[in-house]
Scaffold this motif. Structure first.
Motif, PDB file in Angstrom:
ATOM      1  N   PHE A 191      -1.053  26.558  34.395  1.00 33.56           N
ATOM      2  CA  PHE A 191      -0.347  27.405  33.433  1.00 33.56           C
ATOM      3  C   PHE A 191       0.507  26.563  32.486  1.00 33.56           C
ATOM      4  O   PHE A 191       0.598  26.853  31.289  1.00 33.56           O
ATOM      5  N   SER A 192       1.129  25.526  33.026  1.00 33.17           N
ATOM      6  CA  SER A 192       2.002  24.683  32.199  1.00 33.17           C
ATOM      7  C   SER A 192       1.212  23.958  31.123  1.00 33.17           C
ATOM      8  O   SER A 192       1.600  23.958  29.946  1.00 33.17           O
ATOM      9  N   PHE A 193       0.107  23.335  31.507  1.00 32.15           N
ATOM     10  CA  PHE A 193      -0.711  22.623  30.524  1.00 32.15           C
ATOM     11  C   PHE A 193      -1.276  23.582  29.478  1.00 32.15           C
ATOM     12  O   PHE A 193      -1.301  23.265  28.283  1.00 32.15           O
TER      13      PHE A 193
ATOM     14  N   ALA B  65      -6.558  17.926  23.298  1.00 35.80           N
ATOM     15  CA  ALA B  65      -6.676  16.972  24.398  1.00 35.80           C
ATOM     16  C   ALA B  65      -5.869  17.404  25.619  1.00 35.80           C
ATOM     17  O   ALA B  65      -6.243  17.115  26.755  1.00 35.80           O
ATOM     18  N   VAL B  66      -4.769  18.118  25.402  1.00 38.80           N
ATOM     19  CA  VAL B  66      -3.896  18.542  26.502  1.00 38.80           C
ATOM     20  C   VAL B  66      -4.471  19.752  27.240  1.00 38.80           C
ATOM     21  O   VAL B  66      -4.305  19.893  28.452  1.00 38.80           O
ATOM     22  N   GLY B  67      -5.173  20.624  26.535  1.00 37.99           N
ATOM     23  CA  GLY B  67      -5.663  21.870  27.124  1.00 37.99           C
ATOM     24  C   GLY B  67      -6.568  21.649  28.335  1.00 37.99           C
ATOM     25  O   GLY B  67      -7.453  20.789  28.305  1.00 37.99           O
ATOM     26  N   PRO B  68      -6.384  22.418  29.418  1.00 38.57           N
ATOM     27  CA  PRO B  68      -7.164  22.252  30.661  1.00 38.57           C
ATOM     28  C   PRO B  68      -8.330  23.223  30.803  1.00 38.57           C
ATOM     29  O   PRO B  68      -8.842  23.417  31.896  1.00 38.57           O
ATOM     30  N   GLU B  69      -8.746  23.845  29.708  1.00 40.42           N
ATOM     31  CA  GLU B  69      -9.684  24.967  29.825  1.00 40.42           C
ATOM     32  C   GLU B  69     -11.110  24.568  30.179  1.00 40.42           C
ATOM     33  O   GLU B  69     -11.903  25.419  30.597  1.00 40.42           O
TER      34      GLU B  69
END
Length: 316
Positions: A119-121, A146-150
């Motif tokens: 959730f944080s990322f 680049a940060v998104g974890p999807e």
């Protein structure tokens, strides 16, 4: 090469050893009777070429070793052994093309967990993208991508479809839906806060924004790029080429589209919000279709190669 460390119930050690010895591509078999304490059993170690790893793991699970004992798998970065070289030559295909389905399912299962970190990322990536949208800053957009974890849950959906694992599919879809919904909600509140601080304004959102206006204006290239990125990302996961994932992450407009939808929602810009949602859905669909097709093709090609090897061994 892969290194397997197993705790095997004593009554199944002989069967496990026979399976390992009969699997083409194995080497360095070690059996330590009674060495394991929790759970109790025999400690069995071996190395196996990546190409033969999935078949061996499947056979070991059929023996119930994962239920009554333990199976641990590690990647071997360096193996200086003539026997290991021979095992890799004997195994069918190339290691880079092999798919370790158990490893892939475990990785996507972990990435699809609704954890605080996930959730944080997701939220932070969407907020970074919101700043990039309002400021028309392409660098911030790339950073947010680049940060998104999807991609983890997306890969989980693809793996679940090919492996016919409904639980993993449901878990991954829930992670996607809840993750994006919560990120959009959090970013909407973030946008309202930034507006209250006079850092965001509706005029900034309504400006031409030549660097980022494509985010809420989907076109055929949006789907084409998503398909290409989905195939590349899936190949990166199955071949353990993690370096390619960064390129995949910054190729698709998922997180930026969610961010633009959130900012547009905070200002009541229904047109931009709907265009952003379309962009998001188009990218998600393209990635899932391409990822599923890539995994299905890999599975089919690998079965064909394995069948050819078995027929050649019978004739030999």
């Amino acid at each position: 090469m892969l290194h397997l460390r197993m705790i095997v119930p004593p009554d199944r050690t002989s069967a496990a050893v026979r399976l390992i010895e009969s699997t083409v591509g194995t080497a360095h078999l070690v059996v330590l009777p009674g060495a394991a304490r929790d759970p109790s059993g025999d400690l069995v170690l071996c190395d196996v070429a990546r190409e033969a790893g999935d078949e061996l793991l499947h056979g070991l699970r059929q023996l119930g070793i994962d239920q009554d004992g333990s199976i641990a798998v590690e990647n071997i970065d360096l193996s200086m052994s003539t026997r290991a070289d021979t095992a890799e030559e004997e195994a069918p295909g190339e290691g880079a093309d092999a798919v370790i389905w158990e490893q892939l399912a475990e990785a996507t299962h972990e990435d699809s967990t609704l954890s605080f970190t996930y959730f944080s990322f997701m939220g932070l990536a969407t907020m970074i993208a919101a700043c990039g949208v309002v400021l028309d800053n392409a660098i911030l957009i790339v950073g947010a991508m680049a940060v998104g974890p999807e991609f983890g849950p997306l890969a989980g959906v693809c793996t679940a479809i090919v492996q016919r694992a409904p639980r993993l599919a449901a878990r991954s879809l829930i992670a996607l839906l809840v993750g994006f919904a919560s990120a959009i909600l959090a970013t909407t509140l973030f946008s309202l806060l930034m507006d209250w601080m006079d850092l965001f304004s509706q005029s900034m959102l309504d400006a031409e924004r030549p660097q980022t206006s494509f985010i809420w204006q989907p076109d055929p290239f949006s789907f084409v790029v998503a398909v290409l990125a989905g195939a590349a990302g899936t190949l990166s996961l199955t071949s353990s080429k993690s370096g390619a994932m960064v390129g995949v992450a910054i190729s698709v407009t998922t997180v930026p589209a969610a961010a633009n939808a959130a900012v547009a929602l905070s200002y009541g810009e229904v047109g931009q919000m709907w265009g952003s949602i379309q962009q998001l859905l188009l990218n998600l669909l393209g990635i899932m279709l391409a990822g599923t097709a890539t995994l299905a093709l890999q599975k089919r090609l690998w079965r064909t190669q394995r069948g050819r090897l078995k027929r050649r061994l019978r004739r030999g």
